[in-house]
Scaffold this motif. Sequence first.
Motif, PDB file in Angstrom:
ATOM      1  N   ALA A 300       0.940  -1.287   0.062  1.00 42.83           N
ATOM      2  CA  ALA A 300       0.129  -0.057   0.008  1.00 42.83           C
ATOM      3  C   ALA A 300       0.804   1.033   0.132  1.00 42.83           C
ATOM      4  N   LEU A 301       1.879   1.127   0.981  1.00 42.55           N
ATOM      5  CA  LEU A 301       2.772   2.313   0.756  1.00 42.55           C
ATOM      6  C   LEU A 301       3.481   2.488  -0.672  1.00 42.55           C
ATOM      7  N   LYS A 302       3.773   1.565  -1.354  1.00 47.22           N
ATOM      8  CA  LYS A 302       4.265   1.523  -2.738  1.00 47.22           C
ATOM      9  C   LYS A 302       3.247   2.146  -3.413  1.00 47.22           C
ATOM     10  N   ALA A 303       1.954   1.913  -3.248  1.00 46.22           N
ATOM     11  CA  ALA A 303       1.074   2.430  -4.167  1.00 46.22           C
ATOM     12  C   ALA A 303       0.869   3.959  -3.913  1.00 46.22           C
ATOM     13  N   LYS A 304       1.054   4.210  -2.695  1.00 49.14           N
ATOM     14  CA  LYS A 304       1.004   5.848  -2.189  1.00 49.14           C
ATOM     15  C   LYS A 304       1.991   6.585  -2.721  1.00 49.14           C
ATOM     16  N   GLU A 591       6.538   8.044   6.379  1.00 47.92           N
ATOM     17  CA  GLU A 591       5.198   8.583   5.773  1.00 47.92           C
ATOM     18  C   GLU A 591       5.237  10.230   6.020  1.00 47.92           C
ATOM     19  N   THR A 592       5.958  10.588   7.395  1.00 47.37           N
ATOM     20  CA  THR A 592       5.744  11.932   7.509  1.00 47.37           C
ATOM     21  C   THR A 592       6.794  12.679   6.742  1.00 47.37           C
ATOM     22  N   LEU A 593       8.079  12.013   6.373  1.00 47.84           N
ATOM     23  CA  LEU A 593       8.816  12.462   5.531  1.00 47.84           C
ATOM     24  C   LEU A 593       8.381  12.743   3.956  1.00 47.84           C
ATOM     25  N   LYS A 594       7.558  11.811   3.645  1.00 48.24           N
ATOM     26  CA  LYS A 594       6.941  11.789   2.427  1.00 48.24           C
ATOM     27  C   LYS A 594       6.068  13.036   2.332  1.00 48.24           C
TER      28      LYS A 594
END
Length: 670
Positions: A300-304, A591-594
């Motif tokens: 899911a993270l890859k999709a995001k 995720e916060t960095l992203k």
Amino acid sequence: MEEVGSSYSRLCKESGAEPQETVLQRLHELPRGRLDLATQSLTTDTCRALGKLLQKEAFVTELVLSDCMLSEEGATLLLQGLCANTVLQLLDLKGNNLQATGAEALGRLLRQNKSIQSLTLEWNNLGTWEDAFATFCGALAANGTLRQLDLRNNQINHKGAEELALALESNTGLRQLDLRWNNIGLLGGRALASCLPSNRTLWRLELAGNSVPSDVLRAVEQAMDHNQDWEATFRENQARTRVLSKEVRHLQEEKSKQFQDLMETIDKQREEMARSTRTSAARVGQLQEALNERQSIINALKAKLQMAEAALALSEQKAQDLGERLATAEQEHQSLVQRQAQEHRLEQQEAAERESKLLRDLSAANEKNLLLRNQADELERKVKSQQDQLFLTRQELTNTSAELKIRTIQAEERLELEKKRSRQSLEDSEHLRFKEVEHMTRHLEETERAMLERVQRLEAVRLSLEEELSRVKAMALTERGQAEEELIKAKNQVRLEEQQRLGHLEEKLRLLTKARDEAQSSCLQQREMVAEAQARTSQLGLQVEGLRRRLEELQQELSNKDQEKVAEVTRVRVELQEQNGRLQAELTAQETLKEKVAALERQLKVIASDHREALLDRESENASLREKLRLKEAEMARIRDEEAQRASFLQNAVLAYVQGSPLRALSPQK
């Protein structure tokens, strides 16, 4: 007992006779199964009714019919009814003048009845008719339940005594035989004495008042003493065998209980190991599911991330404004990367230390198992050596018992030779005095015939002349006593001549008794050796108990090892869960960095590529951790298999030891 009296009355009425009042009164009383009809004049109809009644009556165990003036027909009917009785134990037929028909009826009774143990036939005329008495003796030879027989004053001559001797050679149940006040004489006494060596059950034989020489009486007494000793030793041996069989059964039960307890503990340990394997498999499945969930989250993270790249193409114009923010973000990212690298190195060091510790524990456990196996082998060797010693002691015991039997047989053969020599010498001496004894016996027979004729004349009016009959019996006894005194005087002369020979024989007997005492002392020594062997067996039992305790200690150590392994596995699983938590925290930080980098333009692609590489590294780390977990599980499975093999080896060793133990070897064959 009114039912017994009513059934007697009914049987009398069916035969068309009136029941006797005295018999009815005794049947109503009937104390403790004893029916006493002594001195009652019983008619033929009463005997027929009593025979039918006692054929099925289960309350009468003792029947007394002394001096009842039974006729031949009445006695036959009564004894015919008793043939089918199964509870009667005592029968008294004293003073009933039973003759040929009565003797034949008694023979049928002894052949068919299997419950009578005591039979009293005093003051009858069974010995007068030789054929009938031979039939009676043949039935006595086939009977195995009669224990006591009273044949006093039955006119038994030497031929009847020979028939009795033949019966005693085959009889195996009679214990007491009373033949006093008959006409057995020298030939009958010798026949009875010659049959006693083949009869081991008769231990009391009364021959007083039969004109039997004293040497024959002494031989009979010696045979009776020998039979009594044999009976006592036989009973003692039976008691000892019963006690030993009880002890062996008790030991076998204890061994079976111990073996069952051991098998139950082994089964419980197997169940616990299976339960632990099932729980560990379930936990591994849970961990696999958690890893799958983590993989789905990473996907899911890859999709995001792809969506963020698409958004990045739109936000390239804003990248210039956020250059300063990007520099700060790069510094923070470098610091985070350094921290992650340090944590990764620390985790690798800890994992290496854990692996080295587990390897050391496994080597120590293997050394302990080798030591325990060596100790078990030494204990098995000791048990085998002790079993060999016990087998040697048993062989020595059997050899000594065989030697004792051979010595006793030789002593008995010597004693028999001496007895034969003494009998031959006594026959030679008695042949010289035979004419004098014949004269005295003829005189005695004439007087006894006169007395028998008197008794037969007075039997018809016995109820009215009972006192006169007792006086005649007293006169007969006095005359018989006088005749016996004359015989004793004649025998005293023979005794004086045979005293020297008897002294020589007594010296030989003394030597034989001395040899018997030596054999008894050797028997006592063998018993002491048996007691020592029993003490050794008890010591072996104590050693077996120590071995069982040692096995329990080994099983306890194995259970402790299993518990330590389970604790180590749980600790490793907890550490894996903590690492997964850390990974989740790192993912949230990424995720916060992203989200912060969402506003960046060109340099955000570089950061995204860096993030992809970090994710790939994490995946490789996850794969390495999975591989380590798989290796640990394989190692745990191997350790479990080794422990199961050791437990089965110990179980087989215990089974082999129990099956080959001395207690099993001593147990009687079923």
